[in-house]
Every structure is written in C-alpha cells, then in structure tokens.
Design an enzyme around this catalytic site. Structure first.
Site, PDB file in Angstrom:
ATOM      1  N   GLU A  84       0.808  -1.215   0.000  1.00 43.75           N
ATOM      2  CA  GLU A  84       0.000   0.000   0.000  1.00 43.75           C
ATOM      3  C   GLU A  84       0.845   1.271   0.000  1.00 43.75           C
ATOM      4  O   GLU A  84       0.335   2.354  -0.286  1.00 43.75           O
ATOM      5  CB  GLU A  84      -0.922   0.010   1.225  1.00 43.75           C
ATOM      6  CG  GLU A  84      -2.017  -1.040   1.210  1.00 43.75           C
ATOM      7  CD  GLU A  84      -3.083  -0.791   0.162  1.00 43.75           C
ATOM      8  OE1 GLU A  84      -3.120   0.320  -0.403  1.00 43.75           O
ATOM      9  OE2 GLU A  84      -3.876  -1.708  -0.103  1.00 43.75           O
ATOM     10  N   GLU A 115       7.534 -22.156   7.504  1.00 44.95           N
ATOM     11  CA  GLU A 115       7.677 -21.327   8.691  1.00 44.95           C
ATOM     12  C   GLU A 115       8.565 -21.968   9.747  1.00 44.95           C
ATOM     13  O   GLU A 115       8.997 -21.302  10.684  1.00 44.95           O
ATOM     14  CB  GLU A 115       6.311 -21.017   9.303  1.00 44.95           C
ATOM     15  CG  GLU A 115       5.618 -22.193   9.954  1.00 44.95           C
ATOM     16  CD  GLU A 115       4.331 -21.769  10.647  1.00 44.95           C
ATOM     17  OE1 GLU A 115       4.275 -21.905  11.877  1.00 44.95           O
ATOM     18  OE2 GLU A 115       3.414 -21.286   9.973  1.00 44.95           O
TER      19      GLU A 115
END
Length: 312
Positions: A84, A115
C-alpha cells in the site's frame, strides 16, 4: 513437542464457549466484543511503537529499507502493508518490502514447513541484500516462529535495526530484536485462530509504523497524502482534491496546477501557496528535503534553510 499451553494465543476464551449454540446476531456481538479489546491492548505499548517509528524514519532517511518478515497471516499482513505504500505515498516499491515464509506462492496457499525453517528466514534476507541501514520487522503472533527467529538473528548479525511484533509477553522474537512490541489481546474467539484478534493487533501496529514513518520523512502535509502518485483515475481525482483541500482553490485551478507540475501534488500546493515560479518552487522544495511545510515556511520568510538561494 511444541508446548502451546504457555501461549496466550492458544488459550480457550471463556466468553465464547457457547458461540456455536447462539443466534447469528449473538455470534457477531461476541466477536465484536472481543475485537473491542484489541485497540485497548495496543494502547499500553504506544511509547514502544513511537520509538520504533522514530528508528524506521531515521533509517529510511539514510537510504535504508523497511522489511517485514512473517509466516502465514503475519507474513500476508506485512505484504499488504508494504504494497500500500507506493500508491499512497509515492514510495519506490523497494522501500517497504514484505517477505513471507514460502515466498509469493504462500500469499494464497500455505507452504507446508516453510515457517519452521530458521535458515529460510536468513536466506530470504540474504537474497534481498540486507544491509546495516535497513530495518527488519519480525511478525509472529506466537512470538516464536522459526522463520522469523532466523531472519531476526541474521539481521542482528548484519547490524540492521530489528523490531519484533508479537501477541504474547516475553516472546522469543522480542528477546532477539532491539525493540519488542508485545501486545496481549487475550484468547481468540475461536481457540488458536490467530488471524482474528492477533491478526488485527498486527494490522493496527503496521498501520502505525508505516504511516508514522511516512509522516516523519515528509510524505504528509497536514493530514493529506501529498506524495500520492496519480496512476489511475481514482488517484488523479484524489490528487485534484488534495490540492483543493490544501489551498482552497476550485477544481479547475487545481487541475491547471497539476498539469503545470506534471501531477506533482507537493509542487502544485507550494506554487499556489507562495506564488513562486515553477523552477524556483522546485528548488525550494528540494532544499527542504521534500518537507512541504518547511518549503512553504522558507518561501514565505518564516524559516531560513542553510545554503539556500534567497527568494527575490
């Protein structure tokens, strides 16, 4: 074995034990009541968030980058915040970066085992060319995701600034990083579903980090996003509105100013506020290091910048 019993994010929530038995309206009220606790929990760590913003701003001004590092929901939130920044603040896409365990494929679909690798966290930062000027923000609701641990440890070794965001106290990543932002929003509505309250905690903190940093480096004038890039029709209209809001001119004048400045919103506002010619306004804005209020104050005689050419 992983001991989940010690993690607050894995505890059962006594307020939602009957959530599968209530009406839909009661269900969403329960969720909403739990969500209300998130902002209040963050309030306790605002001084630490402010400290993190100041560090990020300093590093960005020195040519560094802001890098988010996470797995699963945490990684996706980092990518969302990073993506953004270019349309909102006109930043280079490489200024704020989001990394997720498992790479881009993991944005849409979980990559099993990614992960759990400390080495992968370090490798991703190595591939990115991490330097001591960068800031690495490790995100993990549990505070102990191996991918994030490995990345933060590598960042520490490289001399980069490090920040940890966790939803549990005394987290592993918090003990590694220079700054630990640890928020305890309480057990999730659905036990262990950390995309909910824990995810909201991380989203709100990331909003503060990136927005605060952009304000500190001159991307905001008053509360207007004056470095917005007019890359689509909506943003073209937003640019016109910003110029109008900042100067009080009508739409046609705002459009003329933007055409003159090739849709440089800051420059358009500076010209209207000071009556400077284009080239002189460009010079003043450059000397002000892009801070629009500083440029306006300089041009109107309220502030003197070192080594600047006097305005005739």
């Amino acid at each position: 074995m992983l001991n989940l019993d010690r993690l607050s994010t894995e505890q059962r929530n006594p307020n939602t034990l009957q959530i599968d038995q209530v009406s839909t309206l009661e269900m969403v009220k329960l969720i909403n009541d739990e969500d209300k606790q998130v902002a209040l929990a963050i309030e306790h760590v605002l001084p630490t968030i402010a400290q993190a913003i100041d560090i990020i701003a300093v590093q960005l001004k020195q040519g560094g980058r802001l890098i988010y590092l996470g797995a699963g929901t945490s990684g996706r939130l980092g990518i969302l915040d990073a993506s953004e920044c270019p349309p909102t603040y006109g930043t280079d896409p490489n200024l704020v970066i989001g990394l997720i365990a498992g790479g881009d494929a993991a944005i849409r679909k979980a990559v099993e085992g990614a992960e759990d690798s400390r080495e992968l966290g370090a490798k991703d930062l190595l591939t990115l060319g991490l330097t001591a000027q960068d800031v690495v923000v490790g995100l993990a609701a549990s505070g102990r995701t191996p991918y994030v641990i490995g990345g933060l440890e590598y960042a520490q070794d490289m001399g980069a600034q490090t920040i940890a965001i966790a939803c549990t106290p005394n987290s592993v990543i918090g003990m590694i990083a220079h700054i630990a932002i640890e928020v305890s929003p309480g057990p999730e509505v659905i036990t262990g579903s950390t995309r909910m309250k824990a995810g909201t905690v991380q989203k709100l903190i990331l909003n503060m980090l990136s927005t605060g940093a952009m304000i500190k480096i001159g991307k905001v004038y008053s509360n207007l996003m004056v470095d917005v890039q007019a890359t689509n029709q909506k943003l073209v209209e937003r640019a016109k509105r910003i110029v109008s809001e900042a100067t009080g001119v009508d739409r046609s004048r705002a459009e003329a100013l933007l055409q003159l400045t090739h849709y440089d919103v800051k420059l358009a506002i500076l010209i209207e506020r000071t009556n400077l010619p284009l080239e002189q306004a460009q010079m003043i804005l450059q000397q002000a290091d892009g801070y629009l209020q500083t440029a306006i104050d300089t041009a109107t005689g309220k502030l003197t910048l070192h080594n600047h050419t006097p305005i005739e």
